[in-house]
Motif scaffolding. Structure first.
Motif, PDB file in Angstrom:
ATOM      1  N   PRO A 144      48.883 -82.025  15.162  1.00 52.20           N
ATOM      2  CA  PRO A 144      47.605 -81.559  14.621  1.00 52.20           C
ATOM      3  C   PRO A 144      46.670 -81.081  15.722  1.00 52.20           C
ATOM      4  N   ALA A 145      45.947 -80.013  15.438  1.00 58.53           N
ATOM      5  CA  ALA A 145      44.947 -79.484  16.364  1.00 58.53           C
ATOM      6  C   ALA A 145      43.566 -79.767  15.803  1.00 58.53           C
ATOM      7  N   SER A 146      42.609 -80.046  16.678  1.00 62.76           N
ATOM      8  CA  SER A 146      41.255 -80.392  16.254  1.00 62.76           C
ATOM      9  C   SER A 146      40.340 -79.180  16.344  1.00 62.76           C
TER      10      SER A 146
ATOM     11  N   GLU B 248      41.108 -81.934  11.614  1.00 62.67           N
ATOM     12  CA  GLU B 248      42.403 -81.729  12.253  1.00 62.67           C
ATOM     13  C   GLU B 248      43.248 -80.868  11.326  1.00 62.67           C
ATOM     14  N   ALA B 249      44.001 -79.945  11.893  1.00 61.97           N
ATOM     15  CA  ALA B 249      44.776 -79.003  11.085  1.00 61.97           C
ATOM     16  C   ALA B 249      46.240 -79.026  11.498  1.00 61.97           C
ATOM     17  N   MET B 250      47.109 -78.935  10.486  1.00 59.20           N
ATOM     18  CA  MET B 250      48.543 -78.871  10.736  1.00 59.20           C
ATOM     19  C   MET B 250      49.172 -77.906   9.742  1.00 59.20           C
ATOM     20  N   ARG B 251      50.107 -77.117  10.221  1.00 61.32           N
ATOM     21  CA  ARG B 251      50.846 -76.209   9.342  1.00 61.32           C
ATOM     22  C   ARG B 251      51.961 -76.970   8.638  1.00 61.32           C
ATOM     23  N   GLU B 252      52.119 -76.707   7.350  1.00 67.04           N
ATOM     24  CA  GLU B 252      53.192 -77.352   6.586  1.00 67.04           C
ATOM     25  C   GLU B 252      54.429 -76.466   6.561  1.00 67.04           C
TER      26      GLU B 252
END
Length: 245
Positions: A24-26, A241-245
């Protein structure tokens, strides 16, 4: 779904299946998040528009030049920004938005005719009172023009931006939840994709745990990417926080 969209969806599906899931990126804002994804249709920063108004009767219009305002309302008495020139700054298109239509040069694109890709309850092409707009930002690239329309609001209103896009001679209205022209990305065959955002968690808007970001093609159906955002503080959805699925 037509053959072109099926082929594109299949190609993107292969790419996504082989992609590596990063940690995850903030982020502390949606602009930085959207730009980090790459392929933006409108790189760089937008241009703030101005709102001059006629005195009597009072009519207001958002423009990049005073010349556009005079073409919209042929009156002599005006109030507004004193530094608004008769022509737009170099490299900026001559644009006006009066709440009922987008005007680029002399071409008028009625909002009522726009393809509305926003979900209910925002699936509405009703006119917007110019004086109810707090800030309007213009984005442009080639013949494509986009407006971020931030209306006067309170409470959670800062989460919503009306996005009006002119692309390939068609006018679109995009979903407003954490919307911005900076989020629109290029797609094959002169197309585009845009985020359709949905709150996560039982509390939804009142107590969101995060956000599901689905990037859709302009048919409003074909999903090309999905991201999941987590809000450490449910009261502040602009830090996540972001994450690609």
């Amino acid at each position: 779904m037509n053959a072109r969209h099926r082929a594109l969806a299949g190609l993107l599906g292969i790419c996504l299946a082989t992609a590596t899931h990063a940690a995850p990126a903030s982020f502390t804002g949606y602009g930085d998040f959207y730009r980090s994804l790459g392929g933006t249709l409108f790189p760089g920063s937008g241009t703030d528009m101005a709102m001059p108004c006629t005195d009597a009767p009072r009519n207001c219009v958002w423009v990049t030049s005073m010349g556009q305002a005079l073409r919209r309302f042929d009156q002599t008495l005006w109030s507004g920004p004193g530094d608004l020139a008769m022509t737009p700054p170099a490299g900026v298109p001559d644009v006006a938005f009066d709440g009922e239509a987008l005007v680029v040069g002399t071409q008028r694109w009625p909002l009522s005719d726009a393809i509305n890709l926003a979900p209910a309850p925002w699936h509405d092409n009703a006119p917007i009172a110019a004086e109810n707009v707090a800030v309007m930002t213009l984005w442009h690239r080639g013949s494509s023009v986009c407006l971020d329309i931030r209306q006067v609001s309170s409470g959670k209103g800062d989460r919503y931006t009306k996005v009006v896009l002119l692309h390939e001679k068609r006018l679109y209205v995009l979903p407003p939840l954490f919307g911005t022209c900076a989020a629109i990305r290029e797609a094959p065959h002169h197309g585009f994709s845009y985020p359709s955002n949905t709150y996560l968690g039982a509390g939804m808007e009142s107590d969101p745990e995060g956000l599901q970001v689905d990037y859709l093609l302009s048919d409003g159906i074909t999903r090309v990417e999905r991201y999941r955002l987590r809000f450490p503080d449910h009261d502040n959805p602009f830090v996540f926080e972001a994450m690609r699925e």
